[in-house]
Design a protein around this motif. Structure first.
Motif, PDB file in Angstrom:
ATOM      1  N   UNK A 218      17.473  31.573 114.113  1.00 19.51           N
ATOM      2  CA  UNK A 218      18.609  32.459 113.831  1.00 19.51           C
ATOM      3  C   UNK A 218      18.346  33.246 112.555  1.00 19.51           C
ATOM      4  N   UNK A 219      18.616  34.535 112.590  1.00 15.45           N
ATOM      5  CA  UNK A 219      18.504  35.385 111.424  1.00 15.45           C
ATOM      6  C   UNK A 219      19.882  35.884 111.051  1.00 15.45           C
ATOM      7  N   UNK A 220      20.306  35.595 109.848  1.00 18.36           N
ATOM      8  CA  UNK A 220      21.638  35.990 109.407  1.00 18.36           C
ATOM      9  C   UNK A 220      21.806  37.489 109.478  1.00 18.36           C
ATOM     10  N   UNK A 221      23.009  37.982 109.887  1.00 18.79           N
ATOM     11  CA  UNK A 221      23.289  39.419 109.842  1.00 18.79           C
ATOM     12  C   UNK A 221      23.101  39.974 108.441  1.00 18.79           C
ATOM     13  N   UNK A 222      23.336  39.152 107.411  1.00 18.70           N
ATOM     14  CA  UNK A 222      23.175  39.611 106.045  1.00 18.70           C
ATOM     15  C   UNK A 222      21.711  39.884 105.750  1.00 18.70           C
TER      16      UNK A 222
ATOM     17  N   UNK B 140      21.010  43.273 107.395  1.00 19.50           N
ATOM     18  CA  UNK B 140      21.593  44.413 106.698  1.00 19.50           C
ATOM     19  C   UNK B 140      22.732  43.925 105.833  1.00 19.50           C
ATOM     20  N   UNK B 141      22.529  43.947 104.530  1.00 24.46           N
ATOM     21  CA  UNK B 141      23.469  43.327 103.610  1.00 24.46           C
ATOM     22  C   UNK B 141      24.861  43.905 103.728  1.00 24.46           C
TER      23      UNK B 141
ATOM     24  N   UNK C 185      30.213  53.754 113.902  1.00 25.47           N
ATOM     25  CA  UNK C 185      29.836  53.046 115.124  1.00 25.47           C
ATOM     26  C   UNK C 185      28.321  52.981 115.294  1.00 25.47           C
ATOM     27  N   UNK C 186      27.578  53.669 114.399  1.00 21.99           N
ATOM     28  CA  UNK C 186      26.115  53.695 114.476  1.00 21.99           C
ATOM     29  C   UNK C 186      25.514  53.177 113.177  1.00 21.99           C
ATOM     30  N   UNK C 187      24.374  52.514 113.267  1.00 16.53           N
ATOM     31  CA  UNK C 187      23.722  51.990 112.067  1.00 16.53           C
ATOM     32  C   UNK C 187      23.360  53.107 111.092  1.00 16.53           C
TER      33      UNK C 187
ATOM     34  N   UNK D 188      26.085  46.238 113.005  1.00 21.52           N
ATOM     35  CA  UNK D 188      25.121  45.251 112.533  1.00 21.52           C
ATOM     36  C   UNK D 188      25.470  43.820 112.919  1.00 21.52           C
ATOM     37  N   UNK D 189      26.751  43.517 113.124  1.00 21.44           N
ATOM     38  CA  UNK D 189      27.136  42.156 113.478  1.00 21.44           C
ATOM     39  C   UNK D 189      28.500  42.150 114.152  1.00 21.44           C
ATOM     40  N   UNK D 190      28.650  41.346 115.205  1.00 23.72           N
ATOM     41  CA  UNK D 190      29.942  41.286 115.897  1.00 23.72           C
ATOM     42  C   UNK D 190      30.939  40.405 115.160  1.00 23.72           C
ATOM     43  N   UNK D 191      30.553  39.810 114.034  1.00 24.00           N
ATOM     44  CA  UNK D 191      31.480  39.023 113.227  1.00 24.00           C
ATOM     45  C   UNK D 191      32.182  39.868 112.169  1.00 24.00           C
TER      46      UNK D 191
END
Length: 244
Positions: free
Chosen positions: A2-6, A9-10, A113-115, A177-180
């Protein structure tokens, strides 16, 4: 692994807000009608700057007078960093979040909505602390692995109230970047730029609406103005912020 969303991308979850797990929690849940926070930004003593290793330019935050009123001023020039409130509160005891804000401009090139367009003139974060004691199964394993990689638990989830740049931005959506991390635009586009506006939200109700479940008890606040993706400039102001 697992790679943290942080790690990816912080800004997606305002990186080291995982440290909220180490901040003091102000009492167990109990009947309470007192205001938890009333911040008028005469100083920034209650806040700590949060910077990101991969983003060399930082937003400037200043407490000062705006038209004779104490306010927080943010100036972002191809930069990103945030301010983190150094207190944690129980969202069930204090679910109401209010503030007065103003943006000097929007960022025409940005689209959250885009990175590549993940910039906003102003964001108000509610960051929920991960509780290993209440986690089960895959969630517990995932966060344990994240702690091994990063040295601390990432946040459980975030609500991110923003002044959106695009008029047709959805009512709410997940971070690219993350659904959380749930993004909730309260204002859209340039029509109200330069005008002081008051906002009032119910943290618990919004969390249930966008995540479909009850939020964790513990949360902290953060503020950010960021323009690093679009290489642009934005200015913004907050007169006061209150948690009831």
């Amino acid at each position: 692994m697992y790679t943290s969303p942080m790690k990816k991308h912080a800004k997606g979850v305002l990186a080291a807000l995982a440290l909220t797990a180490a901040l003091p929690f102000f009492g167990p849940p109990q009947a309470c009608a007192e205001t938890f926070l009333r911040e008028d930004f005469a100083t920034l003593d209650n806040w700590k700057e949060q910077t990101f290793k991969k983003i060399p330019r930082h937003t400037t935050y200043t407490a000062g007078k705006v038209n004779g009123v104490d306010a927080l001023m943010a100036d972002s020039r191809s930069s990103a960093s945030g301010l983190v409130l150094q207190k944690v509160f129980d969202v069930y005891e204090h679910p109401l979040l209010r503030w007065r804000w103003k943006v000097g401009n929007i960022i025409p090139e940005a689209d959250g909505t885009k990175k590549t367009g993940d910039d906003y003139p102003l964001r108000i974060y509610v960051v929920f602390t991960y509780d290993p004691g209440s986690a089960t199964g895959f969630t517990k394993l995932r966060y344990s692995l994240a702690k091994m990689v990063n040295g601390d638990y990432p946040p459980h989830s975030t609500l991110n109230y923003v002044w959106a740049n695009v008029e047709n931005t959805p009512d709410h959506f997940r971070s690219p970047y993350t659904d959380r991390a749930a993004i909730i635009p309260l204002r859209r586009g340039p029509a109200d730029a330069g005008i002081w506006l008051e906002e009032s939200v119910n943290i618990v109700d919004d969390y249930r609406r966008v995540f479909g479940e009850d939020p964790p008890h513990k949360a902290a606040l953060a503020i950010m103005t960021d323009t690093d993706n679009t290489r642009s400039r934005a200015t913004a102001f907050i007169d006061w912020i209150e948690v009831d």
